[in-house]
Design an enzyme around this catalytic site. Sequence first.
Site, PDB file in Angstrom:
ATOM      1  N   TYR A   1      96.680  35.852   7.956  1.00 41.49           N
ATOM      2  CA  TYR A   1      97.870  36.607   8.712  1.00 41.49           C
ATOM      3  C   TYR A   1      99.266  36.257   8.975  1.00 41.49           C
ATOM      4  O   TYR A   1      99.874  36.621   8.096  1.00 41.49           O
ATOM      5  CB  TYR A   1      97.273  37.798   9.369  1.00 41.49           C
ATOM      6  CG  TYR A   1      97.760  38.627   9.961  1.00 41.49           C
ATOM      7  CD1 TYR A   1      97.879  40.042   8.816  1.00 41.49           C
ATOM      8  CD2 TYR A   1      99.114  38.887  10.618  1.00 41.49           C
ATOM      9  CE1 TYR A   1      98.660  41.176   9.141  1.00 41.49           C
ATOM     10  CE2 TYR A   1     100.160  39.870  11.042  1.00 41.49           C
ATOM     11  CZ  TYR A   1     100.162  41.163  10.436  1.00 41.49           C
ATOM     12  OH  TYR A   1     100.493  42.106  10.186  1.00 41.49           O
TER      13      TYR A   1
ATOM     14  N   SER B   1     106.401  40.266   9.846  1.00 40.34           N
ATOM     15  CA  SER B   1     105.951  40.620  11.586  1.00 40.34           C
ATOM     16  C   SER B   1     105.859  39.414  12.175  1.00 40.34           C
ATOM     17  O   SER B   1     106.565  38.958  12.116  1.00 40.34           O
ATOM     18  CB  SER B   1     103.798  40.586  11.289  1.00 40.34           C
ATOM     19  OG  SER B   1     103.453  40.177  12.846  1.00 40.34           O
TER      20      SER B   1
END
Length: 287
Positions: A169, A156
Amino acid sequence: MGRVAGKVAFITGAARGQGRSHAIRLAEEGADIIGVDICAQLDTVPYPMSRPEDLKETVRLVEKTGRRMLGFQADTRDLGALQAAVEQGVAEFGRLDTVVANACTLNGTAAAWELTEEQFEEQVGVGLGGTWRTVKATVPHLIDQGQGGSVILISSTSGLAAELHVAHYVAAKTGVTGLMRALSAELAPHMIRVNSIHPTNVHTPMIENQHLVDLFAGGRPGFTFGNEEIRRGFQNMNALPVPWLDPVDISNAVLYLASDETRYVTGTTHVVDAGALAPFKHPHDYS
């Protein structure tokens, strides 16, 4: 002939969202698919997760392209389940060429010190630990075949830069980036390429849910995902004037890295982010 004709790909998180898109896109270009997904709800995830019927629908859509797919219900935190799926898939299709470690969740938002221990451990267990287990279950087959291969880890923009209120995350996706770099060096002698893909927000259930809408709305009631202000909030994260990417935008990068077009590409962070990581300022930043 398709760009990955005759190849077999193993994809995690294949029941919907990006994983489904990756499966269909690779199948369109000639690959057969071994797909796994948890197809169950995790306690810490604040939005509905995939169901068994979602995985069946992915199988149907892949088969609609004329290719084959085997779908297995498996948790990426369960190494034995992953290994069993790989073994059955390789026995059926006769080989393995591409691994796409895609499965992940976003199980809540809070300042790092306000996250619960369960949130942190489950996020890292799925996002990073699940990626490592996917590699452990698949790479021995690639090595034994002796024909190289492509391992693609879905990270990501959070794996390359800080983002607020998602430290768990960020930690998981940054770990995926580091894992990619280590693996690319370790597997290079086997002609196995390892790369990561780093998307900005992608239009999947991970962002299209009321939890994130409430976050972008600052706690104000009455907002939905379709609200223009919410759309602008997502758009402000990118340099290009788009709020999010479509799953196929990431799947096209997966296809590129799975194909022989990238036969000498390894150890790279492949960014598909609408300029989210570019050093830009929005017009309102100057006011």
